[in-house]
Scaffold this motif. Structure first.
Motif, PDB file in Angstrom:
ATOM      1  N   THR A 105      38.988  63.218  39.375  1.00  0.00           N
ATOM      2  CA  THR A 105      39.548  63.275  38.026  1.00  0.00           C
ATOM      3  C   THR A 105      40.933  63.902  38.098  1.00  0.00           C
ATOM      4  O   THR A 105      41.076  65.069  38.473  1.00  0.00           O
ATOM      5  N   LEU A 106      41.925  63.120  37.746  1.00  0.00           N
ATOM      6  CA  LEU A 106      43.314  63.566  37.868  1.00  0.00           C
ATOM      7  C   LEU A 106      43.734  64.433  36.677  1.00  0.00           C
ATOM      8  O   LEU A 106      44.667  65.229  36.790  1.00  0.00           O
ATOM      9  N   GLY A 107      43.072  64.281  35.551  1.00  0.00           N
ATOM     10  CA  GLY A 107      43.413  65.036  34.348  1.00  0.00           C
ATOM     11  C   GLY A 107      42.566  64.563  33.193  1.00  0.00           C
ATOM     12  O   GLY A 107      41.710  63.668  33.347  1.00  0.00           O
ATOM     13  N   GLU A 108      42.779  65.119  32.031  1.00  0.00           N
ATOM     14  CA  GLU A 108      41.978  64.807  30.852  1.00  0.00           C
ATOM     15  C   GLU A 108      42.905  64.492  29.672  1.00  0.00           C
ATOM     16  O   GLU A 108      43.715  65.332  29.269  1.00  0.00           O
ATOM     17  N   VAL A 109      42.790  63.272  29.150  1.00  0.00           N
ATOM     18  CA  VAL A 109      43.531  62.919  27.937  1.00  0.00           C
ATOM     19  C   VAL A 109      42.842  63.619  26.767  1.00  0.00           C
ATOM     20  O   VAL A 109      41.633  63.458  26.571  1.00  0.00           O
ATOM     21  N   PRO A 110      43.557  64.421  25.985  1.00  0.00           N
ATOM     22  CA  PRO A 110      42.913  65.244  24.956  1.00  0.00           C
ATOM     23  C   PRO A 110      42.270  64.430  23.834  1.00  0.00           C
ATOM     24  O   PRO A 110      42.715  63.336  23.491  1.00  0.00           O
ATOM     25  N   LEU A 122      37.097  57.905  16.764  1.00  0.00           N
ATOM     26  CA  LEU A 122      36.484  58.612  17.888  1.00  0.00           C
ATOM     27  C   LEU A 122      37.159  59.956  18.087  1.00  0.00           C
ATOM     28  O   LEU A 122      38.331  60.135  17.756  1.00  0.00           O
ATOM     29  N   ASN A 123      36.418  60.874  18.709  1.00  0.00           N
ATOM     30  CA  ASN A 123      36.966  62.221  18.866  1.00  0.00           C
ATOM     31  C   ASN A 123      36.521  62.845  20.183  1.00  0.00           C
ATOM     32  O   ASN A 123      36.123  64.011  20.225  1.00  0.00           O
ATOM     33  N   PHE A 124      36.564  62.068  21.266  1.00  0.00           N
ATOM     34  CA  PHE A 124      36.241  62.632  22.577  1.00  0.00           C
ATOM     35  C   PHE A 124      37.481  62.618  23.464  1.00  0.00           C
ATOM     36  O   PHE A 124      38.427  61.868  23.223  1.00  0.00           O
ATOM     37  N   SER A 125      37.479  63.459  24.484  1.00  0.00           N
ATOM     38  CA  SER A 125      38.557  63.419  25.476  1.00  0.00           C
ATOM     39  C   SER A 125      38.236  62.322  26.490  1.00  0.00           C
ATOM     40  O   SER A 125      37.110  61.809  26.533  1.00  0.00           O
ATOM     41  N   TRP A 126      39.227  61.965  27.293  1.00  0.00           N
ATOM     42  CA  TRP A 126      39.042  60.862  28.258  1.00  0.00           C
ATOM     43  C   TRP A 126      39.482  61.309  29.643  1.00  0.00           C
ATOM     44  O   TRP A 126      40.635  61.705  29.840  1.00  0.00           O
ATOM     45  N   PRO A 127      38.559  61.273  30.629  1.00  0.00           N
ATOM     46  CA  PRO A 127      38.914  61.688  31.984  1.00  0.00           C
ATOM     47  C   PRO A 127      39.669  60.598  32.727  1.00  0.00           C
ATOM     48  O   PRO A 127      39.214  59.450  32.789  1.00  0.00           O
ATOM     49  N   ALA A 128      40.810  60.930  33.277  1.00  0.00           N
ATOM     50  CA  ALA A 128      41.585  59.982  34.077  1.00  0.00           C
ATOM     51  C   ALA A 128      41.004  59.968  35.484  1.00  0.00           C
ATOM     52  O   ALA A 128      41.457  60.677  36.379  1.00  0.00           O
ATOM     53  N   GLN A 129      39.980  59.128  35.662  1.00  0.00           N
ATOM     54  CA  GLN A 129      39.270  59.059  36.939  1.00  0.00           C
ATOM     55  C   GLN A 129      39.746  57.858  37.753  1.00  0.00           C
ATOM     56  O   GLN A 129      40.060  56.807  37.214  1.00  0.00           O
ATOM     57  N   THR A 130      39.769  58.056  39.051  1.00  0.00           N
ATOM     58  CA  THR A 130      40.027  56.949  39.956  1.00  0.00           C
ATOM     59  C   THR A 130      39.318  57.228  41.269  1.00  0.00           C
ATOM     60  O   THR A 130      38.763  58.323  41.477  1.00  0.00           O
ATOM     61  N   ASN A 131      39.309  56.239  42.138  1.00  0.00           N
ATOM     62  CA  ASN A 131      38.662  56.435  43.432  1.00  0.00           C
ATOM     63  C   ASN A 131      39.379  57.535  44.216  1.00  0.00           C
ATOM     64  O   ASN A 131      40.616  57.544  44.298  1.00  0.00           O
TER      65      ASN A 131
END
Length: 424
Positions: A105-110, A122-131
């Motif tokens: 997880t490189l970071g979290e979009v708020p 919607l009201n959740f954060s989004w994890p910037a995930q990659t391999n």
């Protein structure tokens, strides 16, 4: 920075043109010691990405350390599929993306950002995930290869979707799909600037600047002889190459009709389409063209499952393709669906919202199974005789009994709508 851009709705690029363009760009980039290529899988067989990956190998040889097909939730590619799509690229270079495990997880979009772009839905954060390979591999060049084409989740496929969804993780895939579905698929398809794209761009701009990613993007369509041709090639390390590719794709991959269609027949190539997870492109890409009380007939000789992931397959079988409001209610009331939002999004995408009829003609799934997920069923052999793909041409066809149908030989190559519906 834009490194190469060439595209036209009238002309096509030949393999020698692609090779020359790629080699010229690679010369400009200078020496690289360790390279990762991220092409699509067999579901984008016609993207020209296999040919491009071969040229990457031809140029870099032993400096190409790894090839990671961006399979997302799809099944890993088989040996036969690798041979078909990536001939002459050594199989020892290929890695399998495990979307539930091989992650960083490189970071979290708020959550505030998601709330804003979803218009408060919607009201959740989004994890910037990659391999994790993208970071742990310590590459000095990452080549993200893929096709820009209208897409049901994000509007126009590829660019950083290849990184955060195709090579992404469980949470990033689930939440991005659900965002697109809740916002409204028909508000998204064919548009480059969408809520899901905004989220991915936020992730690229804030969390992935340190990754040496170069995007190699293609635009593919059929010519006047119904032959697939490469209309455009766009290469760069920023958003500009995607914008240019999207503009061309909209011109060559989007067919705007004057009137809604009463009957649409779609053929799913068994090489590409083995599940409704992929095969429902027949629904996504045609839904804005189909008349109220119209019918979509899907000829699916390769269909053997609903979801390519076992958990998603079981959820599709459990809940079926019902209306958006029903799925939203199921998500609220059921933990299994709430914890698998990509499945929920897929069920929304695959529903006609009771507006038109969907008839599946599968090669390897029973009538009982098809009807259990709320599709109509018709025997494949009967329908292949009536609507023979070898005798039909893309577009309008008049059948021997006088019936008029609209035929599509590959739904993954385009988007269809009638004018009034797209402007809504």
């Amino acid at each position: 920075m834009l490194l190469f851009a060439k595209g036209s709705d009238k002309e096509s690029l030949q393999p020698e043109d692609v090779k020359e363009a790629l080699f010229s760009v690679f010369d400009k980039l200078g020496s690289s010691k360790k390279i990762l290529a991220i092409p699509p899988d067999i579901s984008r067989f016609h993207s020209k990405a296999g040919e491009i990956t071969k040229f990457v190998y031809d140029y870099y040889r032993n400096k190409l350390s790894d090839v990671l097909p961006s399979i997302g939730t799809h099944s890993p590619m088989s040996e036969q599929e690798l041979d078909m799509m990536f001939p002459s690229v050594p199989k020892s270079l290929f890695r399998v993306h495990r979307w539930k495990n091989d992650l960083i997880t490189l970071g979290e979009v708020p959550a505030e950002f998601i709330h804003k772009v979803s218009e408060g839905k919607l009201n959740f954060s989004w994890p910037a995930q990659t391999n994790k390979l993208l970071v742990d591999g310590k590459y000095d060049l990452i080549l993200s290869i893929g096709q820009v084409v209208p897409h049901e989740v994000i509007g126009m496929a590829n660019h950083n979707k290849n990184i955060f969804v195709g090579a992404g993780g469980k949470d990033s895939i689930h939440k991005s799909h659900y965002l697109g579905a809740v916002y409204g698929m028909e508000r998204i398809m064919g548009r480059a600037d969408t809520p899901v794209r905004k989220v991915l761009n936020y992730a690229s701009d804030n969390f992935a600047k340190h990754l040496p990613i170069i995007y190699i993007l293609t635009v593919v369509s059929k010519d006047e002889n119904n032959k697939l041709v490469l209309r455009g090639l766009f290469i760069g390390d920023d958003y500009e190459c995607f914008k240019l590719a999207s503009k061309l794709s909209l011109k060559v991959n989007f067919e705007m009709l004057d009137e809604p269609l009463k009957k649409v027949v779609v053929y799913l190539d068994p090489l590409e389409y083995k599940s409704t997870w992929l095969g429902n492109k027949s629904i996504y890409r045609t839904r804005m063209a189909i008349a109220d009380d119209g019918e979509l007939i899907v000829l699916a000789p390769g269909l053997k499952e609903f979801g390519e992931d076992k958990e998603i397959d079981s959820l599709i079988r459990k809940y079926g393709y019902v209306t958006t409001q029903e799925i939203l209610k199921y998500v609220d009331e059921n933990g299994d669906l709430k914890n698998n939002l990509a499945a929920a999004a897929h069920l929304i995408h695959g529903s006609s919202e009771n507006r038109f009829k969907i008839t599946y003609c599968p090669g390897h799934i029973s009538k009982k199974e098809i009807e259990s997920v709320n599709f109509k069923f018709s025997p494949l052999d009967d329908m292949m005789k009536k609507y023979n793909p070898e005798k039909l041409k893309d577009g309008f066809n008049k059948m021997p009994d006088g019936e008029e149908i609209f035929y599509i030989s590959n739904p993954g190559l385009g988007l269809w709508s009638y004018r009034n519906r797209f402007s809504e």
